[in-house]
Write an enzyme that holds these catalytic residues in place. Sequence first.
Site: not given
Length: 218
Positions: A49-50, A76, A88, A90, A105, A109, A127-128, A155
Amino acid sequence: MPGNEPDLSTLDDPRHEFRAVESRDAYLGRVIALRVDRVNMPGGGVATREVVEHHGAVAIVALDDDSRVVMIHQYRHPLARRLWELPAGLLDEPEESPVEAARRELAEEVGLAAEEWSLLVDVAASPGFTDESVRVFLARGLSVVDRGVIEDSEEADLRVARFPLADAVRMVLAGEIVNASAVAGLLAAHTVLVGNVPPRPVDAPWPDRPTRFARRRR
């Protein structure tokens, strides 16, 4: 319908433990790490699993007094186009709470502060293959603040606009807004405001907040 609720009684039954028997790092970068685990499977085998480790993030549905939501139009690179998104950022400051990160943020922003904060949703991005999770807040009582210095990044090119919340929801359903946290946050905000569903407090438990990548950076 009443009486058709799912039977959740079996969810706490002991089940297979997907234990990693081996783990190695394939990549360690500024924003993500790629970890390769060997995991015990229920049939007795071992599968690879990666896992992409991530800081986690916060996003903000900022609503003004006219029920308009503040959106940003930002490039993006993985999709090679600009997307309409929520403000948004991190969770890359380990000692900073999610709501404090959201306050920071929102100011950085779009140059705004908010008097009222509540929690809308937590979004497991994919979540995979990644532990990335985003906590989305609702912010109201907006006021203008100094945005500060804009770094030489995507930005510096972003556009800020306000849309009536109902129009933003229509953009989601039309496929014009596809960012996962924006989709979830806008639909949740509409549910809170129109459906009279109470949001959670900003310090509600967040069991899926990513921590492994942050521990690497300390």
